[in-house]
Design an enzyme around this catalytic site. Structure first.
Site, PDB file in Angstrom:
ATOM      1  N   ARG A  14       0.815  -1.225   0.000  1.00 48.37           N
ATOM      2  CA  ARG A  14       0.000   0.000   0.000  1.00 48.37           C
ATOM      3  C   ARG A  14       0.846   1.272   0.000  1.00 48.37           C
ATOM      4  O   ARG A  14       0.357   2.364  -0.196  1.00 48.37           O
ATOM      5  CB  ARG A  14      -0.953  -0.018   1.207  1.00 48.37           C
ATOM      6  CG  ARG A  14      -2.089  -1.015   1.052  1.00 48.37           C
ATOM      7  CD  ARG A  14      -2.819  -1.290   2.346  1.00 48.37           C
ATOM      8  NE  ARG A  14      -2.108  -2.258   3.181  1.00 48.37           N
ATOM      9  CZ  ARG A  14      -2.588  -2.782   4.323  1.00 48.37           C
ATOM     10  NH1 ARG A  14      -3.772  -2.405   4.773  1.00 48.37           N
ATOM     11  NH2 ARG A  14      -1.885  -3.650   5.018  1.00 48.37           N
ATOM     12  N   ASN A 167      -7.778  -4.441  16.896  1.00 45.85           N
ATOM     13  CA  ASN A 167      -6.492  -5.081  17.177  1.00 45.85           C
ATOM     14  C   ASN A 167      -5.360  -4.151  16.747  1.00 45.85           C
ATOM     15  O   ASN A 167      -5.330  -3.684  15.618  1.00 45.85           O
ATOM     16  CB  ASN A 167      -6.463  -6.395  16.372  1.00 45.85           C
ATOM     17  CG  ASN A 167      -5.096  -7.042  16.362  1.00 45.85           C
ATOM     18  OD1 ASN A 167      -4.318  -6.883  17.293  1.00 45.85           O
ATOM     19  ND2 ASN A 167      -4.827  -7.802  15.303  1.00 45.85           N
TER      20      ASN A 167
HETATM   21  C1  UD1 Z   1      -2.832  -6.246  10.916  1.00 41.09           C
HETATM   22  C2  UD1 Z   1      -3.834  -7.154  11.645  1.00 41.09           C
HETATM   23  C3  UD1 Z   1      -5.059  -6.335  12.010  1.00 41.09           C
HETATM   24  C4  UD1 Z   1      -4.675  -5.140  12.834  1.00 41.09           C
HETATM   25  C5  UD1 Z   1      -3.614  -4.304  12.133  1.00 41.09           C
HETATM   26  C6  UD1 Z   1      -3.095  -3.254  13.080  1.00 41.09           C
HETATM   27  C7  UD1 Z   1      -3.425  -9.287  10.575  1.00 41.09           C
HETATM   28  C8  UD1 Z   1      -3.971 -10.360   9.711  1.00 41.09           C
HETATM   29  N1  UD1 Z   1      -4.188  -8.235  10.787  1.00 41.09           N
HETATM   30  O1  UD1 Z   1      -3.461  -5.840   9.705  1.00 41.09           O
HETATM   31  O2  UD1 Z   1      -5.961  -7.157  12.749  1.00 41.09           O
HETATM   32  O3  UD1 Z   1      -5.819  -4.355  13.108  1.00 41.09           O
HETATM   33  O4  UD1 Z   1      -2.501  -5.132  11.749  1.00 41.09           O
HETATM   34  O5  UD1 Z   1      -2.222  -2.395  12.418  1.00 41.09           O
HETATM   35  O6  UD1 Z   1      -2.311  -9.443  11.055  1.00 41.09           O
HETATM   36  N2  UD1 Z   1       3.851  -9.360   7.827  1.00 41.09           N
HETATM   37  C9  UD1 Z   1       4.815 -10.333   7.686  1.00 41.09           C
HETATM   38  N3  UD1 Z   1       4.662 -11.242   6.700  1.00 41.09           N
HETATM   39  C10 UD1 Z   1       3.594 -11.255   5.877  1.00 41.09           C
HETATM   40  C11 UD1 Z   1       2.596 -10.268   6.040  1.00 41.09           C
HETATM   41  C12 UD1 Z   1       2.745  -9.349   7.035  1.00 41.09           C
HETATM   42  O7  UD1 Z   1       5.806 -10.342   8.419  1.00 41.09           O
HETATM   43  O8  UD1 Z   1       3.533 -12.148   5.027  1.00 41.09           O
HETATM   44  C13 UD1 Z   1       4.024  -8.346   8.865  1.00 41.09           C
HETATM   45  C14 UD1 Z   1       4.046  -6.952   8.274  1.00 41.09           C
HETATM   46  O9  UD1 Z   1       5.382  -6.549   7.969  1.00 41.09           O
HETATM   47  C15 UD1 Z   1       3.426  -6.120   9.368  1.00 41.09           C
HETATM   48  C16 UD1 Z   1       2.532  -7.096  10.112  1.00 41.09           C
HETATM   49  O10 UD1 Z   1       2.928  -8.381   9.730  1.00 41.09           O
HETATM   50  O11 UD1 Z   1       4.405  -5.639  10.254  1.00 41.09           O
HETATM   51  C17 UD1 Z   1       1.062  -6.881   9.797  1.00 41.09           C
HETATM   52  O12 UD1 Z   1       0.849  -7.023   8.432  1.00 41.09           O
HETATM   53  P1  UD1 Z   1      -0.031  -5.995   7.612  1.00 41.09           P
HETATM   54  O13 UD1 Z   1      -0.171  -6.480   6.233  1.00 41.09           O
HETATM   55  O14 UD1 Z   1       0.436  -4.630   7.823  1.00 41.09           O
HETATM   56  O15 UD1 Z   1      -1.439  -6.231   8.344  1.00 41.09           O
HETATM   57  P2  UD1 Z   1      -2.658  -5.212   8.456  1.00 41.09           P
HETATM   58  O16 UD1 Z   1      -3.522  -5.407   7.268  1.00 41.09           O
HETATM   59  O17 UD1 Z   1      -2.210  -3.874   8.756  1.00 41.09           O
HETATM   60 CA    CA Z   2      -0.270  -2.876   9.025  1.00 40.18          CA
END
Ligand code: UD1
Ligand code: CA
Length: 454
Positions: A14, A167
């Site tokens: 994003r 969350n």
């Molecule tokens: C996530 C939460 C959501 C919460 C929000 C808060 C999940 C599924 N959802 O959503 O409930 O309200 O954060 O900001 O987690 N990451 C990895 N590997 C991956 C994908 C993500 O390490 O394959 C890490 C990202 O770098 C990030 C975190 O996990 O630091 C969360 O991922 P992101 O895609 O930002 O989740 P959100 O949609 O923001």
């Molecule tokens: Ca996030």
């Protein structure tokens, strides 16, 4: 024993950037650095950082050598990222898991989360209540207040979407229970990802208890996903920093038109005028006036200085110094007390002695200038011969006439004078006067004295 896991494996699409989201800078520091700094204040027994393997070098450059790197080959979701860290959790009782994109959750808030964990509980979710819960995961509770699931906005029913408790992406888990459920995650959801949040539902289905710990950080607790989130976080952090400084006795004339990075320190009764940008490890003493429109990067400034419409980078300025307007001081320059550097003067890697003045249109590079020296308008230290840089030394009380060129390496002795327009190719003996092109000594009139610093 408690471990920490920071999830940094995602791509951050994003952001629409070729730079990994977590390396985008928030007030001069990469987003991930805030998270790692906040976590390191907790003194956990081990910190594990889950990253994409191709980014290892960049993560290591941030310089946190005390973390263990674990690779997530493909960004299959936050749940998959946590799974990759599991082998590192053997022997630990609890684990704090944190999204790498939430730089504004403080160590105090993490401590509160860890403290609310108790025996008999499988997990604690750090949550916050928002007026507009937007795209965040909703915290769904039963009538006793236990968390039964976290549902991502994209997967939520209309009723669930109305829930305002969301969350934050920080959790504390019992490692024992985590091991029971981590392999049960699936990716049957709107994004086709393995969600860490699904663990809550799975734990519940096994009769385990999950609670939430609410922080009043509100939107500050939430992750940075887009450039507008980044701008918003910048705004919030700036407001916090200004508030802190004002509480400590610093006047910030127009906070909304001032930029001050978190590590900057400012003494009491210093006034920061509008449109000033203070960056890095800048330290400013007491009773200074900075700005308007001044840029300081890693500048150390003493007490009672005036820096007006100027740029100071990686340099030291002692007390009672006047700088500007439109001066450029850079590369480890050291300006000693009671001196003055005026308009359109550039000082690079030079020492300027006390009570010395260079008021107009000069370049002073690789120079060591003594006390009570007057540098006339248009003086140039010709420090570069096309191959190397050379040093200019100007001893105490010398008087450098307007538009003098000093071809380095060169020394102008104590109390010596150079005439206007002199091109000085040879060292000038103390107490002598040189004039012309190339400059040569002339007899001094009996009353003539160097060191008139006007
Ligand atoms: C996530 C939460 C959501 C919460 C929000 C808060 C999940 C599924 N959802 O959503 O409930 O309200 O954060 O900001 O987690 N990451 C990895 N590997 C991956 C994908 C993500 O390490 O394959 C890490 C990202 O770098 C990030 C975190 O996990 O630091 C969360 O991922 P992101 O895609 O930002 O989740 P959100 O949609 O923001
Ligand atoms: Ca996030």
């Amino acid at each position: 024993m408690t471990a920490g896991v920071v999830l940094a494996g995602g791509k951050g699409v994003r952001m629409k950037s070729s730079l990994l989201k977590l390396f985008h800078k928030l007030l001069g520091k990469p987003i991930i650095q805030y998270v790692l700094e906040n976590i390191s204040k907790l003194n956990l027994d081990k910190v594990i950082l889950v990253i994409p393997p191709e980014e290892e070098k960049n993560f290591r450059e941030i310089g946190k050598d005390n973390v263990i790197y674990v690779f997530q080959e493909k960004p299959l979701g936050s749940g998959d990222a946590l799974k990759k860290a599991m082998p590192e959790l053997d022997g630990f009782d609890t684990v704090l898991v944190v999204n790498g994109d939430a730089p504004l959750i403080t160590d105090t808030v993490f401590k509160g989360l860890l403290n609310s964990y108790k025996d008999g509980i499988s997990a604690v979710v750090l949550s916050t209540v928002l007026d507009d819960p937007m795209h965040y995961g909703r915290v769904v509770k039963d009538k006793d207040g236990n968390v039964i699931k976290i549902v991502e906005a994209k997967d939520a029913s209309l009723k669930e979407r109305e829930i305002r408790e969301v969350n934050t992406g920080a959790y504390c888990f019992s490692v024992k229970d985590l091991k029971l459920v981590i392999d049960k995650l699936d990716n049957n959801n709107a994004q086709g990802e393995y969600y860490i949040t699904q663990l809550v539902e799975i734990l519940n289905s096994m009769g385990k208890k999950v609670i939430s710990h609410q922080t009043d950080l509100g939107s500050l607790a939430l992750g940075i996903n887009s450039r507008s989130d980044l701008a918003l976080a910048t705004k919030r952090l700036l407001e916090q920093k200004m508030e802190e400084l004002m509480n400590e006795g610093v006047t910030i004339v127009s906070p909304e038109n001032t930029y001050i990075e978190p590590d900057v320190k400012i003494g009491k009764d210093t006034v920061i005028e509008p449109f000033s940008v203070l960056k890095g490890n800048t330290v400013i003493g007491k009773e200074c006036t900075i700005g308007p429109s001044t840029y300081l990067l890693n500048a150390s400034i003493g007490d009672n200085c005036d820096v007006f419409y100027s740029v100071v980078k990686n340099s030291k300025i002692e007390s009672n110094v006047k700088i500007g307007p439109f001066a450029h001081i850079r590369d480890e320059a050291h300006i000693k007390s009671y001196s003055a550097i005026g308009d359109f003067v550039e000082v690079k890697k030079s020492i300027i002695g006390s009570y010395t003045k260079a008021m107009h249109l000069a370049y002073l590079g690789d120079a060591e200038i003594g006390e009570r020296v007057n540098i006339g308008a248009g003086t140039i230290t010709c420090n570069y011969d096309g191959k190397t840089k050379h040093k200019t030394t100007i001893e105490d009380e010398a008087f450098i006439g307007s538009h003098t060129c000093l071809r380095a390496p060169i020394r102008v002795g104590k109390g010596a004078i150079t005439g206007a327009g002199a091109v000085v190719l040879k060292d000038v003996e103390p107490g002598t006067t040189v004039v012309g092109v190339p400059a040569r000594p002339i007899e001094r009139k009996p009353k003539e004295e160097g060191g008139k610093s006007e």
